[in-house]
Design a protein around this motif. Structure first.
Motif, mmCIF file in Angstrom:
data_model
loop_
_atom_site.group_PDB
_atom_site.id
_atom_site.type_symbol
_atom_site.label_atom_id
_atom_site.label_comp_id
_atom_site.label_asym_id
_atom_site.label_seq_id
_atom_site.Cartn_x
_atom_site.Cartn_y
_atom_site.Cartn_z
ATOM 1 N N CYS A 1 0.845 -1.193 0.000
ATOM 2 C CA CYS A 1 0.000 0.000 0.000
ATOM 3 C C CYS A 1 0.876 1.238 0.000
ATOM 4 N N CYS B 1 -2.990 4.813 5.922
ATOM 5 C CA CYS B 1 -3.345 3.403 6.093
ATOM 6 C C CYS B 1 -4.844 3.225 5.906
ATOM 7 N N HIS B 2 -5.226 2.240 5.094
ATOM 8 C CA HIS B 2 -6.639 1.955 4.844
ATOM 9 C C HIS B 2 -7.136 0.796 5.705
ATOM 10 N N ASN B 3 -6.294 0.329 6.590
ATOM 11 C CA ASN B 3 -6.712 -0.724 7.512
ATOM 12 C C ASN B 3 -7.120 -1.996 6.770
ATOM 13 N N CYS B 4 -6.371 -2.309 5.700
ATOM 14 C CA CYS B 4 -6.753 -3.490 4.922
ATOM 15 C C CYS B 4 -6.381 -4.771 5.666
ATOM 16 N N GLY B 5 -5.448 -4.671 6.620
ATOM 17 C CA GLY B 5 -5.117 -5.831 7.446
ATOM 18 C C GLY B 5 -4.006 -6.703 6.886
ATOM 19 N N CYS C 1 -0.842 -6.286 6.073
ATOM 20 C CA CYS C 1 0.510 -6.271 6.623
ATOM 21 C C CYS C 1 0.548 -6.849 8.029
HETATM 22 S S1 SF4 Z 1 -3.177 -2.376 7.014
HETATM 23 FE FE1 SF4 Z 1 -1.024 -2.341 6.405
HETATM 24 S S2 SF4 Z 1 -1.027 -2.932 4.234
HETATM 25 FE FE2 SF4 Z 1 -3.122 -2.363 4.782
HETATM 26 S S3 SF4 Z 1 -3.315 -0.208 4.291
HETATM 27 FE FE3 SF4 Z 1 -2.695 -0.274 6.438
HETATM 28 S S4 SF4 Z 1 -0.471 -0.179 6.418
HETATM 29 FE FE4 SF4 Z 1 -1.139 -0.693 4.345
#
Ligand code: SF4
Ligand SMILES: Cc1cc2nc3c(=O)[nH]c(=O)nc-3n(C[C@H](O)[C@H](O)[C@H](O)COP(=O)(O)OP(=O)(O)OC[C@H]3O[C@@H](n4cnc5c(N)ncnc54)[C@H](O)[C@@H]3O)c2cc1C
Ligand code: HEM
Ligand code: SF4
Lengths: 370, 475
Positions: free
Chosen positions: A34, A58-62, A64
């Motif tokens: 991301c 951060c989009h909190n996609c989870g 990472c």
């Molecule tokens: S959760 Fe991690 S990979 Fe997903 S957007 Fe946030 S920092 Fe990026």
């Protein structure tokens, strides 16, 4: 024999994000996931403004979290999504305008619920008091029925005022957030890129694998529900705007036939908002415990419920407007809309603005290193 | 209802696989695709699954054309030259060439198994042409392989160790397993299978075993990867008469930050600053040419160099001029305004350190510093010399990092043939014992290391082992 001599684990959300970014910057395995990681790599140290900015990228996609070899139980305890979610919420409060309003973030669920209840009660009470109580139970099919309950100009003053305040206060917050991360010009190019990324939620997909909610199995449901919510919201907004235009410019007051843009936008938007918000609520329940942010003062929950009520009360009103329930439903719907506006700058709504602002900064930053 | 004692749990599969890393998963996927029923036994708990694979980042693949992420062709011949160079000929040519040839198939195989790749973006090593980088790193790659294996019906037991093997004349019959072996209430079980695939890694986490080869110094080694690779399966196989490859004292040892945890420090404990400073031992003396070559070409010898010093420790000293020249480190350095103060902070004798720094500073001859080439900044009349990037340490603040030997993996393993079948001491191949990954990597990598080849060997032999095991079961 050896000691792990990282900076002492801090509780302050900013310090924790800075600590974790220190680990990520030495690792960089997630750089393709991301925008956060390429932005991080431009820095060696992480000041307060930097971590606020990165957290809102951060989009909190989870992804990472599930991909990290240093995630708990590893002693380095890296959990970027959760650390950033906690900092995001804290950053909304810290940058809120006026600053005293920061406390509204603390027990946000309570604040929003109270605002909702109060606004609905006032609208019902106001209708009974200000107009002919019979009008409250009149059917809404005849021309001008809505405005017998509440005169159009009153409606415009109240909602226009609330909306203007919400926009102003939210923008003040965003400006404070922007300044904290240091001066940077806003160019058309970076705006264009950022709007593109925001409108597609480009970074809510684990770099192409999909976002991870319950476990490491990717799923695109959150993105889908967010699109329904977001575009549903925009359609509702478009419906109200066209209604206002029809009223003042075309001299065509409500109610509108089903084929009018006001109705089509409104109904589609309401459906999107209702299904999207319901989906987001379900997905929240499914979230892996490690991804639920520690300092969640109910921000997300309160916001989604408000949107759900916004959409669903609007739909019910449309469906039942020919019945005697119209007046009371209108009061409820308007109460929800009003509460939504006044709580807008002091809740999760600002995430859209902060995140878009972070994407603008990111677009500019990346363009200037190339 | 009669409760069956859990100690007696017996199950049976076509293929039993020991280990839960890259080699094990590739074998499981290939065997399951070949129609076999497959059981994976992984010693680690789920959170720690995947051995050293979870720390990896890329995989070296031969390919005739560039693609979306590999920047140019990397023919088998060039790969073979590279391999011969690093192993100095310590490789089984037939197996090695087959591995390199079949590495061409890995991109598709791994992609089909859900693994995503990304272009190599930053970093210090430029491997974008030869190596395929896993999007999200090795743990992401593993997650994809586990999902694929589970969808193919593979059974996975976590927290379960292979504790003994029933092998008769090179023929596998059954394995004894111990579940919850890290608790006070371990549960033993027996798994019968028609084939066994050993993919349980090396023995780099077995300090006692390392001490046999390295002496007491091994106590001070840090293990860069998993604590679960203790070589139990390897020992059982050698005891059952499988032929050994490689020597027990051969291991890949690099210099890492001395403050790393004992296990699983992984990539972030790497320190790239040695060429920019000087390295002192516990007595405050220099002991090797820090500027001999670029760090990626030298980091692997520094593990051994530091291991040979008193207390197995080294201290890199740099000054403010060099601080921004290397990748940021996860551990903050010690910092001081004078050399003496810095020496005291890291527990060295300030007078000795001052002496070493003065001698070094005086020997530096002026030149054009350029850390991207072998520049002409070197020392004169200094022993040991510093051949490049030598600049006096004279600009405060001064910084110090600690170095320790970090073991990446061991080379000793079991001998296999081109079907991934284990070769017994008498030279015959076992019909149903297979090996893949680090446990047999020594067949191909007798010495040295080529970035990304560990995963190549694991995936190629994992697939072969799985395919051959499934074939054996079908016939
Ligand atoms: S959760 Fe991690 S990979 Fe997903 S957007 Fe946030 S920092 Fe990026
Ligand atoms: C920090 C680091 C970075 C690396 N980076 C790279 C890289 O970028 N590219 C590359 O090609 N190589 C890299 N390597 C080397 C690479 O990790 C190995 O070559 C590769 O992981 C070997 O795969 P494997 O499946 O054989 O073993 P592993 O992945 O180590 O798996 C072994 C498995 O066996 C299990 N096990 C052990 N004993 C038992 C038992 N008795 N019973 C049951 N299970 C058992 C373990 O729990 C583990 O799951 C790196 C190594 C390290 C330490
Ligand atoms: C103004 C219109 C918007 C509305 C109504 C809206 C609505 C929502 C809702 C209800 C949530 C779920 C909250 C939670 O689970 O905590 C959410 C989360 C999120 N929003 Fe928005 N949003 C808007 C704008 C945006 C914009 C412009 C962006 C991108 C820049 C964005 C990105 C996100 C992301 C990444 C999440 C996190 C997803 C998750 O954690 O599940 N939103 N949004
Ligand atoms: S989240 Fe973990 S794997 Fe990803 S860059 Fe950070 S430390 Fe590395």
């Amino acid at each position: 024999m050896t000691a792990i001599d990282l900076a002492a684990l801090a509780t302050a959300p900013q310090q924790e994000v800075a600590r974790q970014m220190g680990v990520c910057n030495a690792c960089r395995y997630c750089e393709g996931l991301c925008a956060v990681f390429p932005a991080m790599e431009l820095r060696r140290t992480f000041a307060a403004g930097d971590v606020d900015y990165l957290s809102n990228l951060c989009h909190n996609c989870g992804a990472c979290y599930f991909d990290c070899q240093y995630a708990p139980p590893h002693p380095f305890a890296v959990n970027v999504p959760s650390a950033m979610a906690a900092l995001r919420e804290e950053s909304y409060a810290r940058h809120a305008w006026p600053p005293v309003a920061a406390t509204l973030f603390e027990r946000n669920g309570m604040t929003v619920t109270l605002a909702l209840m109060l606004a609905v009660a006032v609208f019902i009470g106001g209708f009974v008091w200000a107009s002919d109580p019979a009008a409250l139970f009149a059917s809404g099919l005849e021309a001008g029925a809505f405005y017998r309950v509440m005169p159009h100009n009153t409606m415009v003053v109240i909602f226009g005022g609330a909306f203007a305040f919400a926009i102003f206060a939210s923008m003040m917050g965003v400006i404070r957030f922007w300044r904290a991360a240091g001066p940077m010009p806003v160019t058309l190019r970076s705006l264009w890129r950022a709007f593109g990324d925001a409108s597609r939620l480009r970074h809510l997909d684990g770099g192409g694998m999909g976002c991870m909610t319950e476990n490491e199995r990717p799923s695109d449901k959150r993105k889908l529900y967010h699109h329904l919510t977001f575009y549903g919201f925009l359609l509702c907004f478009a419906s109200t705007s066209t209604g206002t235009i029809f009223h003042y410019l075309l001299d065509w007051p409500a109610p509108y036939p089903w084929w009018s843009p006001v109705k089509i936008f409104g109904v589609l938007g309401g459906i999107g908002l209702t299904i999207g918000a319901a989906g987001l609520l379900i997905e929240r329940r499914r979230k892996h415990p490690a991804l639920r942010s520690g300092g969640d003062g109910g921000l997300g929950q309160a916001f989604i419920w408000t949107l759900f009520l916004l959409g669903s009360t609007g739909l019910v009103l449309t469906a039942l407007r020919a019945t005697p329930a119209m007046g009371i439903l209108l009061a409820i719907h308007l109460g929800v809309v009003f509460a939504f506006f006044v709580t807008m700058p002091y809740g999760k709504f600002v995430h859209g603005l902060y995140r878009t602002a972070a994407l603008v900064r990111h677009a500019h930053e990346q363009a200037s290193i190339k | 209802m009669v409760l069956k004692s859990r100690e007696e749990s017996v199950s049976s599969y076509d293929v039993l696989i020991a280990g839960g890393g890259n080699a094990a998963l590739c074998a499981a996927i290939a065997a399951a695709k070949g129609g076999a029923s497959v059981c994976i036994v992984e010693a680690a708990p789920k959170d720690w699954r995947g051995g050293n694979t979870r720390h990896t980042r890329n995989c070296r693949l031969a390919h005739d054309e560039a693609n979306a992420t590999l920047t140019g062709p990397y023919p088998v011949e060039e790969f073979w030259d590279d391999l011969q160079r690093v192993t100095k000929g310590h490789t089984d040519e037939e197996l090695a060439l087959m591995t390199l040839e079949r590495s061409k198939e890995l991109w598709d195989f791994l992609s089909e198994s859900g693994v995503h790749f990304q272009p190599s973006l930053g970093g210090t090593l430029s491997l974008g042409r030869t190596n395929a980088f896993f999007l999200g790193g090795g743990r992401s790659m593993l997650n994809a392989l586990y999902i694929t294996a589970e969808d193919l019906g593979v059974t996975v037991h976590y927290d379960t160790r292979i504790s003994s093997l029933e092998i008769e004349d090179g023929f596998f019959i059954a394995a004894e397993t111990t579940r919850d072996w890290q608790t006070d209430t371990p549960i033993t079980g027996r798994i019968e299978a028609r084939c066994f695939v050993a993919a349980a890694g090396g023995f780099e986490a077995n300090i006692d075993w390392l001490k046999d080869a390295w002496g007491p110094a091994a106590e001070n080694f840090l293990i860069r990867g998993t604590p679960y690779n203790t070589g139990g399966v390897l020992r059982l196989l050698l005891d059952a008469g499988v032929q050994r490859v490689g020597e027990p004292d051969q291991c890949h040892a690099v210099a890492v930050d001395g403050r790393a945890p004992k296990f699983d420090g992984g990539i972030v404990t790497r320190l790239d600053c040695v060429p920019f400073g000087i390295v002192l031992n516990a007595r405050g003396e220099r002991f090797y040419d820090e500027g001999e070559d670029f760090w990626p070409k030298r980091y692997a010898i520094w593990g051994r160099l530091v291991a040979a010093q008193p207390e197995q420790v080294g201290h890199v000293l740099i000054d403010a001029k060099s601080f921004d020249l290397f990748m940021p480190s996860v551990f903050p350095p010690e910092k001081a305004d004078t050399i003496e103060e810095l020496a005291a902070k890291i527990g060295l004798d300030p007078a000795n350190v001052r002496g070493s720094v003065d001698a070094f500073n005086a020997a530096c001859i002026p030149g054009d510093f350029d850390h991207t080439v072998h520049d002409d900044c070197r020392t004169e009349r200094l022993d040991p010399p510093k051949s490049h990037w030598a600049r006096p340490l004279d600009t405060a603040p001064y910084y110090a990092y600690t170095l320790r030997p970090g073991i990446t993996f061991t080379y000793m393993g079991v001998r296999v043939n081109r079907d991934a079948r284990m070769v017994m001491a008498d030279g015959t191949a076992s019909p149903n014992l297979f090996a893949a990954g680090e446990i047999m990597a020594g067949n191909i990598l007798g010495q040295g290391y080529l970035a990304g080849i560990g995963m190549t060997i694991g995936s190629v032999f994992g697939r072969i082992a799985g395919e051959r095991a499934a074939q054996y079961v079908r016939n």
